[in-house]
Design an enzyme around this catalytic site. Structure first.
Site, PDB file in Angstrom:
ATOM      1  N   LYS A   1       0.692  -2.298   9.527  1.00  0.00           N
ATOM      2  CA  LYS A   1       1.350  -3.540   9.141  1.00  0.00           C
ATOM      3  C   LYS A   1       1.866  -4.057  10.262  1.00  0.00           C
ATOM      4  CE  LYS A   1       1.564  -2.897   4.195  1.00  0.00           C
ATOM      5  NZ  LYS A   1       2.287  -2.943   3.151  1.00  0.00           N
TER       6      LYS A   1
ATOM      7  N   PRO B   1       3.443  -8.159   3.391  1.00  0.00           N
ATOM      8  CA  PRO B   1       2.069  -8.420   3.630  1.00  0.00           C
ATOM      9  C   PRO B   1       1.399  -7.116   3.464  1.00  0.00           C
ATOM     10  CG  PRO B   1       3.135  -8.762   5.520  1.00  0.00           C
ATOM     11  CD  PRO B   1       4.064  -8.422   4.718  1.00  0.00           C
ATOM     12  N   GLU B   2      -0.086  -7.305   2.865  1.00  0.00           N
ATOM     13  CA  GLU B   2      -0.768  -6.220   3.087  1.00  0.00           C
ATOM     14  C   GLU B   2      -1.743  -6.006   4.285  1.00  0.00           C
ATOM     15  OE1 GLU B   2      -1.123  -4.574  -0.039  1.00  0.00           O
ATOM     16  OE2 GLU B   2       0.217  -6.026  -1.226  1.00  0.00           O
TER      17      GLU B   2
ATOM     18  N   ARG C   1       9.606  -0.363  -5.691  1.00  0.00           N
ATOM     19  CA  ARG C   1       8.959  -1.459  -5.564  1.00  0.00           C
ATOM     20  C   ARG C   1       8.410  -1.736  -6.838  1.00  0.00           C
ATOM     21  NH1 ARG C   1       6.646  -1.213  -0.618  1.00  0.00           N
ATOM     22  NH2 ARG C   1       5.827  -3.411  -0.720  1.00  0.00           N
TER      23      ARG C   1
END
Ligand SMILES: [Zn+2]
Length: 275
Positions: free
Chosen positions: A51, A2-3, A251
């Site tokens: 995060k 998640p951002e 990524r």
């Protein structure tokens, strides 16, 4: 993963559900935390840090969680939905008050630590794009700490600045017309400052929406992320996807191969002598 703005929204939901309320349900399905019991204590606040999510209790302890790739917290009213979720084998935490139950599913990390020891868990993070400690100059200096590394990998490294995942990385590099495969040391210092400022502006602006929005239009929220093969909204070239980062933390990033200047993914073979 998640951002940062998504984690911020999650922490806000948890805060609204739990803060200033006595804990009546505390069930952690997490190794050594299974025996812990904080029923009767009160949640002071739930705050995001990069995060990470920190639920601070009135006994001087903090429940720390991180969503990693697939984790999420949901808030449900006590009752039927809660009971259905109890049987879910992927549920790792159930923390509730008389008003609401927070259900942590597929969490990536869960710790119970003295609040004073939070820096042990989050002290390694760079300036938080959505935190009170945001410092653009320090973020830029951190990004330049390893000048041979690609811009994309540097932006994704939470120790440089905290809050950017692959979605924001792709959108920000697209908007700043720079390739995420460009060695960060070869990006103009002014451009790096603009990237940091853009990141801060976009994440902060996104908090007004239910989901991440980089375009300003929630009905078509993103420019290029998740749009592989579709035409670039600026030049019409099909959007590409390629990997960025060191092998262990590689990524995938979306990009426009035409209007984002700098190195291409093929250029990013390791360079001897440059860290
Ligand atoms: Zn383009």
């Amino acid at each position: 993963m998640p951002e940062g703005d998504a984690v911020w929204r999650t922490a806000r939901r948890l805060h609204e559900a739990l803060a200033d309320r006595e804990i009546s349900l505390w069930e952690l399905r997490w190794a050594e935390l299974g025996a812990s019991d904080r029923r009767g204590r009160t949640t002071i606040e739930v705050v995001p840090r990069g995060k990470h999510i920190l639920q601070r209790l009135d006994d001087g302890w903090t429940l720390h969680s991180h969503l990693r790739m697939e984790g999420r917290w949901a808030v449900v009213p006590p009752g039927g939905l809660y009971h259905r979720n109890r049987a879910d084998p992927f549920v790792r935490a159930l923390v509730g008050s008389a008003a609401a139950v927070a259900i942590g599913r597929r969490l990536g990390m869960l710790d119970l630590v003295p609040t004073a020891c939070e820096p042990d868990l989050v002290g390694h993070l760079g300036p938080d794009l959505l935190g009170p400690d945001w410092d653009a100059d320090r973020a830029v200096a951190n990004l330049l700490g390893r000048p041979g590394r690609s811009l994309g990998a540097a932006l994704l490294d939470q120790t440089n600045l905290a809050g950017i995942g692959t979605m924001w990385c792709a959108e920000i590099c697209f908007l700043e017309r720079v390739s995420p495969w460009m060695p960060v040391g070869e990006v103009d210092a002014g451009a790096l400052g603009a990237i940091a400022a853009r990141a801060h502006r976009l994440l902060a602006g996104s908090l007004a929406h239910r989901e991440s929005v980089s375009t300003g239009n929630p009905r078509r929220p993103l420019f290029i992320h998740g749009r592989a093969g579709r035409p670039c909204p600026r030049c019409g070239t099909p959007i590409s996807v390629a990997e960025v980062g060191e092998p262990q933390v590689r990524r995938t990033l979306h990009h426009c191969p035409r209007c984002q200047q700098g190195a291409t993914p093929e250029d990013r073979a390791p360079r001897p002598g440059i860290r």
